[in-house]
Each structure stands twice: as structure tokens, then as C-alpha cells.
Design a protein around this motif. Structure first.
Motif, PDB file in Angstrom:
ATOM      1  N   TRP A 258      29.380  34.524  36.201  1.00 25.03           N
ATOM      2  CA  TRP A 258      28.539  34.234  35.451  1.00 25.03           C
ATOM      3  C   TRP A 258      27.196  33.311  35.634  1.00 25.03           C
ATOM      4  O   TRP A 258      26.430  33.268  35.210  1.00 25.03           O
ATOM      5  N   GLU A 261      24.912  34.352  38.635  1.00 20.91           N
ATOM      6  CA  GLU A 261      24.619  35.638  37.723  1.00 20.91           C
ATOM      7  C   GLU A 261      23.206  34.786  36.835  1.00 20.91           C
ATOM      8  O   GLU A 261      22.208  35.981  36.894  1.00 20.91           O
ATOM      9  N   THR A 264      20.302  33.866  39.425  1.00 19.74           N
ATOM     10  CA  THR A 264      20.243  35.445  40.194  1.00 19.74           C
ATOM     11  C   THR A 264      18.442  35.454  38.700  1.00 19.74           C
ATOM     12  O   THR A 264      18.119  35.715  39.121  1.00 19.74           O
ATOM     13  N   GLU A 265      19.394  36.027  37.226  1.00 18.37           N
ATOM     14  CA  GLU A 265      18.561  36.823  36.634  1.00 18.37           C
ATOM     15  C   GLU A 265      16.996  36.158  36.302  1.00 18.37           C
ATOM     16  O   GLU A 265      16.182  36.143  36.236  1.00 18.37           O
TER      17      GLU A 265
END
Length: 268
Positions: A258, A261, A264-265
Motif C-alpha cells: 500500500w 501504491e 506511485t499515486e
């Protein structure tokens, strides 16, 4: 649990100790909250509890005698109520408390002290008797620190006019952790910092308010998915607002995924 507060302004605690969660906790007999005016232990004609510092300098220093006398009196009353609780040593030894596993924690409110935290609140919630010392003036006679207190605690890197407000904060934080105080025992377990993370977002009725909707997953009734969403959002909120907390957190493999993630976002 028994909580005593040594203060020059006991009236400041009247509303706090008899309202809301603290008041209900007392009514249930879970905790006993007591504010004591240590000016009553001054032992001099003018009830003076402070004096000028040796060596000069501005301000006044809180004297050792009234604080020691007040604590000794509280411990004497404790001894009368239970033989298992600590006794008081006589004379002028290094400590007013004889060694015992059930000795109370005597806590000095001080901006120099250890920063108060949820972990500290949880530790103190396991005690039977807490004594808080609220000072005023320039500071404390050092012998109070050296020979009386067990803890020095601070609620932040700033200075207040006295220790009453920090004591109220700590007492509230500790009391709410005692079994039976909160209506929902899971409330304290899932609080921010209790899990090592900031708490996940909460929603309630209506489902839609001014075009803003409750996340669909919270309406799904799928408990495992809801638990995963809450963990992920707690992790996200901590990563955004208090990334320093992640340094001491034992991350699962899913947590690590997570976090990647989130990175990356943010980079996209």
C-alpha cells in the motif's frame, strides 16, 4: 483507580472531574478523582508555598516542604485504607515511599519532562494510584524532582502558567482507557496512536450529504473488506500527516504494498 492532584487552584478541576466521561466514570466507581490544595500544607503563618531562588534570578520557586507534606499525607491515607499499599518512611531519607510493587506513580507536570503519549497513557492506566503535582511560578525546588517524583511529563514544547491544564489532559487520556469507562470498549483500542497509526476516516448517516457520498465499501456489509479498507486508510493518513510514526511500526507485506501504491499515486 485513585487519582490525586496537588494544585493551588482545586476549583479549576470541579467542572472537569464532574462532567462528561470523567463524571460518569466516578459515578460508576471506576475512578476516584480528588484535587488537593497543597497550600494547606505550607506550615507557616502566611501559607507561603514559594520563595526566591538561591543564587538570584527572576521569578519564584515552589518550595519542597508543602509538596512533600501533601504527598506524605496522601500516602498515609492510602495506608489506612489498604495494608497492601505503600507505607511512608520517617525521617529525612531519600524517598518518602518505602519500596513496594504497588507504590503510586507521582507525576510532576513539567515542560522539561518526557513528552506525554498514548503509550504513556496506556502504561499509567495499568496503575492503581496516580498523584499529579501542578506547579506555578518559575519552577520547582530540585529536591522535589530528585527525591519525590517517579515521572516528569510534558504535553508539548511550550510553557503554560501552571500544571493544571496538562494534568487535566493526562487524567482524561488515562481514565478513558479504564475498563468500563467508554460505552464501546473498541473505541479506545482503535484510537489514533493506540495501533501505531492515525485513525481511519469515519462516516455516518446520511449516505450522501451535499453531493459527498460515503465510500461504497462501508455500505457493503463485508466485514473483512471493511477492515482492510480501514487499515489502508489509517496507513494512508499516517503516511500523509505523520510519516515519522511509520519508523517504529512493524509493517506487514500488505502495508508495504500500500505504501508503494501511495508513492506511485503521488508521483503520477
Amino acid at each position: 483507580m485513585r487519582v490525586d492532584v496537588l494544585t493551588l487552584f482545586p476549583e479549576m478541576f470541579d467542572g472537569v472531574f464532574h462532567s462528561s466521561i470523567l463524571g460518569k466514570a466516578q459515578e460508576k466507581g471506576i475512578v476516584s478523582l480528588n484535587a488537593v490544595n497543597f497550600r494547606d500544607y505550607a506550615g507557616n503563618k502566611h501559607s507561603t508555598v514559594d520563595d526566591t531562588p538561591y543564587g538570584g534570578g527572576g521569578g519564584m520557586v515552589l518550595k519542597a516542604e508543602p509538596i512533600f507534606r501533601a504527598v506524605e499525607d496522601l500516602l498515609g491515607k492510602t495506608e489506612e485504607s489498604s495494608e497492601e499499599l505503600p507505607t511512608v518512611s520517617s525521617g529525612s531519607g531519600e524517598s518518602v515511599i518505602e519500596p513496594t510493587q504497588r507504590a503510586p506513580r507521582i507525576i510532576l507536570m513539567c515542560p522539561q519532562g518526557e513528552p506525554f503519549s498514548q503509550r504513556k497513557a496506556e502504561e499509567l492506566a495499568g496503575e492503581e494510584h496516580l498523584i499529579f503535582i501542578c506547579g506555578h511560578y518559575e519552577g520547582y525546588d530540585e529536591r522535589i524532582r530528585e527525591h519525590l517524583v517517579t515521572d516528569e511529563l510534558s504535553i508539548g514544547d511550550y510553557v503554560l502558567t501552571g500544571g493544571e491544564l496538562p494534568a487535566m489532559v493526562m487524567i482524561d487520556s488515562v481514565t478513558r482507557l479504564l475498563p468500563g469507562v467508554l460505552g464501546n470498549e473498541m473505541s479506545a483500542v482503535t484510537d489514533s496512536f493506540s495501533t501505531g497509526l492515525l485513525e481511519y476516516p469515519h462516516y455516518t448517516r446520511p449516505v450522501e450529504f451535499r453531493g459527498w457520498k460515503v465510500p461504497d465499501i462501508l455500505l457493503s456489509g463485508h466485514h473483512a473488506n471493511v477492515a482492510d479498507w480501514r487499515r489502508k486508510e489509517a496507513l494512508r493518513r499516517t503516511w500523509l500527516r505523520r510519516p515519522d510514526l511509520l519508523n517504529s511500526l512493524e509493517l506487514t507485506s500488505q502495508d508495504a504494498k500500500w505504501l508503494k501504491e501511495f508513492e506511485t499515486e503521488r508521483n503520477n
